[in-house]
Design an enzyme around this catalytic site. Structure first.
Site, PDB file in Angstrom:
ATOM      1  N   LYS A  75       0.858  -1.190   0.000  1.00  0.00           N
ATOM      2  CA  LYS A  75       0.000   0.000   0.000  1.00  0.00           C
ATOM      3  C   LYS A  75       0.894   1.240   0.000  1.00  0.00           C
ATOM      4  O   LYS A  75       1.978   1.227   0.598  1.00  0.00           O
ATOM      5  CB  LYS A  75      -0.893  -0.038   1.239  1.00  0.00           C
ATOM      6  CG  LYS A  75      -1.981   1.009   1.292  1.00  0.00           C
ATOM      7  CD  LYS A  75      -2.883   0.769   2.515  1.00  0.00           C
ATOM      8  CE  LYS A  75      -4.000   1.793   2.613  1.00  0.00           C
ATOM      9  NZ  LYS A  75      -4.894   1.534   3.774  1.00  0.00           N
ATOM     10  N   SER A 150      -9.812   1.482   2.764  1.00  0.00           N
ATOM     11  CA  SER A 150      -8.935   2.304   1.952  1.00  0.00           C
ATOM     12  C   SER A 150      -7.871   1.526   1.183  1.00  0.00           C
ATOM     13  O   SER A 150      -7.281   2.080   0.257  1.00  0.00           O
ATOM     14  CB  SER A 150      -8.250   3.333   2.834  1.00  0.00           C
ATOM     15  OG  SER A 150      -7.391   2.696   3.758  1.00  0.00           O
ATOM     16  N   SER A 174      -9.947  -1.073   6.756  1.00  0.00           N
ATOM     17  CA  SER A 174      -9.342  -0.805   5.446  1.00  0.00           C
ATOM     18  C   SER A 174      -8.620  -1.973   4.779  1.00  0.00           C
ATOM     19  O   SER A 174      -8.248  -1.868   3.616  1.00  0.00           O
ATOM     20  CB  SER A 174      -8.379   0.373   5.550  1.00  0.00           C
ATOM     21  OG  SER A 174      -9.097   1.564   5.671  1.00  0.00           O
TER      22      SER A 174
END
Lengths: 485, 109
Positions: A75, A150, A174
């Site tokens: 990420k 997310s 997330s």
């Protein structure tokens, strides 16, 4: 068939193929699919091929790890020395960290191959990944829908087989919610199980790094590789885990499964049916169902937003344009520079959360919001502790809905916050939870089942998830595309 | 502030533009008039949402016990130790530096 990490690893270890060859296959898949799916925001192909060459040497020497030579994604909020890490925010435009996050340090030492940085909501604030300054990633299962967020880019990259696995971060769901939306596995470990050193902070008392994988076994392999205490993260704990991968045996007899009606209030009826079918499968195979109550659950959402935003308003105070990232061109004083940099650099959702955090910490409101939220957080912890006296795991939906359609304009910010109801209580309590695919809804979109456990009891939730994955007939199906060896 | 006062306040009035401007200043953010208008509406809804914790707890704020978070144990602090810091040239590598210092343009004031 899509290969799992263990199968790819067997091929690399036997010499059937090299990591460089495997990495080139992944690069090809990314070049083909990423322009459509937008899972990666920065690719690191040269770095990946260098890493693959190192991995091939380690493999030849013998004793290489299970992840040696396996291509993966991080990420975009996990720091990588000398490689862009921007949190998908304009304010970190061009930022190249000067150190590796602890998780990447560990994986790199084991011969992992980094393909690139994955798309996400700006500063991990969101449930759709649409607040990314690079535009939203699309759900590979249905391109008219969001990936969730997310860690949406991480989920999309794994789902579309543009990475064998990915790491995300989970502050309020997330990792689990995008895994659920994309029909893959997502694990949020116990708070303190994985070092947060080098994870760009959002809500520090809630943030935790976790794997997004195609199978439960893969999640166990990756978790085994990244867990552990780290002196640079004071909240990390020296817990004596044995190998979780080796402990997976599908033995669920006598396990007590807690089911709290509060988790099912207002969820889509199709989803409720699917999750209850899943619970029945456990019951049929010797697990015991315990009906429990979680009265404080309704308070989890406001408590979460108050605490997360308070911590964010403090954590994001460091972005002033002086030391890294974006800086405004025109300013007539140092204050003016800071105001303009922050106002132009942060997106709307980030500003909303900084403002809410500032409000709940400001004079006159601190006791009524922040302090009270901390007290209720303790109460929620107590409720979970009591529940885990009576049961081994809890089962709940991962989200009250399947993937939203893209540009879902109908919802206000607060309506979007409400969609985090199933995941945020777990972060508040700091306990581990895994999302595992559990069939599809009427539109064919994947549903996620959440299995929640006691602190540092990842072994039990992974084993329950493994049982479900291997025995359920509600298969989400394999995404057609990406790397095929 | 007592709980009843907050709820009463919420019922009576929205967060005013002046309050939002004050918060924005604390957060080092600036909003245009148009942004402020849109933001004020959203922020009202967000505060009403945050207020739901006040409606649901018996006892109210006056009876809140002072408790520390159990998440962080202060009994498990590590010893301080001296370790090498990052080299200066790395620290300034993300901006145009001046002799190893962060630099900003000279401004009028």
């Amino acid at each position: 068939m899509r290969e799992m990490i263990s199968e790819l690893s067997a091929k690399l270890h036997s010499g059937e193929m090299s990591s460089v060859e495997l990495t080139k296959e992944y690069i090809k898949a990314i070049e083909e699919a990423n322009p459509r799916i937008n899972a990666y925001v920065h690719t690191t192909f040269d770095y990946a091929l260098e890493g693959a060459e190192i991995a091939d040497k380690l493999l030849k020497q013998g004793n290489a790890s299970a992840l040696c030579g396996i291509p993966m994604a991080l990420k975009d909020n996990i720091c990588t020395d000398g490689l862009l890490t921007t949190c998908c925010s304009k304010i970190l435009d061009g930022f190249k960290p000067y150190y590796d996050a602890a998780v990447w340090e560990k994986l790199k030492a084991q011969g992992a191959v980094l393909l690139g940085k994955a798309n996400m909501d700006e500063f991990a604030m969101g449930s759709t990944s649409e607040s990314s300054c690079y535009g939203a990633p699309l759900n590979p299962r249905n391109l008219d829908h969001v990936t969730g967020g997310s860690s949406g880019g991480s989920a999309a990259a794994v789902c579309a087989n543009m990475a064998a696995y990915a790491l995300g971060s989970d502050t309020g769901g997330s990792v689990r919610q995008p895994a659920s939306f994309c029909g893959i596995v997502g694990l949020k470990p116990t708070y303190g199980a994985v070092s947060r050193y080098g994870l760009i902070a959002y809500g520090s008392s809630l943030d935790q790094i976790g794997p997004l994988t195609y199978s439960v076994k893969d999640a166990a392999v990756v978790f085994d590789a990244i867990k552990g205490v780290d002196r640079r993260d004071q909240t990390s704990k020296a817990f004596d885990y044995s190998s979780i991968l080796k402990s997976l045996n599908q033995d669920i007899k006598g396990k007590r499964i807690g089911v709290a009606e509060e988790f099912f209030e207002g969820i889509d009826p199709d989803m409720k049916t699917q999750i209850y079918e899943g619970i029945k499968l456990f019951e049929k195979n010797g697990a015991e169902i315990v009906n429990i109550k979680l009265p404080a659950l309704k308070l989890a959402l406001p408590v979460y937003y108050i605490i997360a935003c308070a911590e964010a308003s403090s954590n994001l105070g460091r972005y002033d344009g002086i030391r890294y990232g974006y800086r405004t061109d025109s300013y007539d004083s140092i204050d003016d520079m800071i105001y303009k940099t922050r106002s132009k650099g942060f997106g709307d959702e980030v500003k909303r959360r900084i403002m809410l955090g500032t409000y709940v910490l400001s004079s006159g409101y601190y006791d009524a919001y922040y302090k009270k939220a901390i007290v209720i957080r303790e109460e929620i912890n107590r409720e979970f502790n009591d529940i885990f006296e009576k049961c081994d795991v809890l089962i709940a939906p991962t989200a009250p809905n399947t993937a939203f359609s893209l540009n879902f304009k109908g919802a206000s910010p607060v309506e979007m916050y409400l969609s985090d109801i199933c995941t945020v209580p777990i972060n508040i309590a700091g306990i581990p939870s895994i999302s595992v695919p559990c069939g599809k809804d009427a539109k064919g979109l994947p549903i996620g089942m959440q299995i929640i456990g006691k602190k540092f009891d990842e072994a039990t939730i992974l084993n329950m998830a493994y049982f479900y994955e291997q025995n359920s007939e509600d298969k989400v199906g394999i995404y057609e595309g990406g790397v095929r060896i | 502030m007592a709980e009843s006062v907050i709820i009463e306040r919420r019922l009576k009035m929205a967060v005013t533009k002046i309050e939002i401007e004050k918060l924005a200043k604390l957060a080092r953010l600036r909003f245009s008039d148009e942004e402020l208008e849109k933001f004020a509406g959203e922020f009202d809804e967000i505060i009403a949402f945050a207020d739901t914790i006040n409606q649901s707890v018996e006892g109210g704020t006056d009876e809140i016990r002072s408790v520390g978070s159990q998440l962080i144990s202060f009994e498990e602090l590590r010893e301080d130790e001296v370790i090498p810091s990052l080299p200066n040239e790395k620290i300034v590598s993300n901006v145009e530096d001046k002799d190893g210092f962060f630099s900003v343009r000279r401004s009028k004031k």
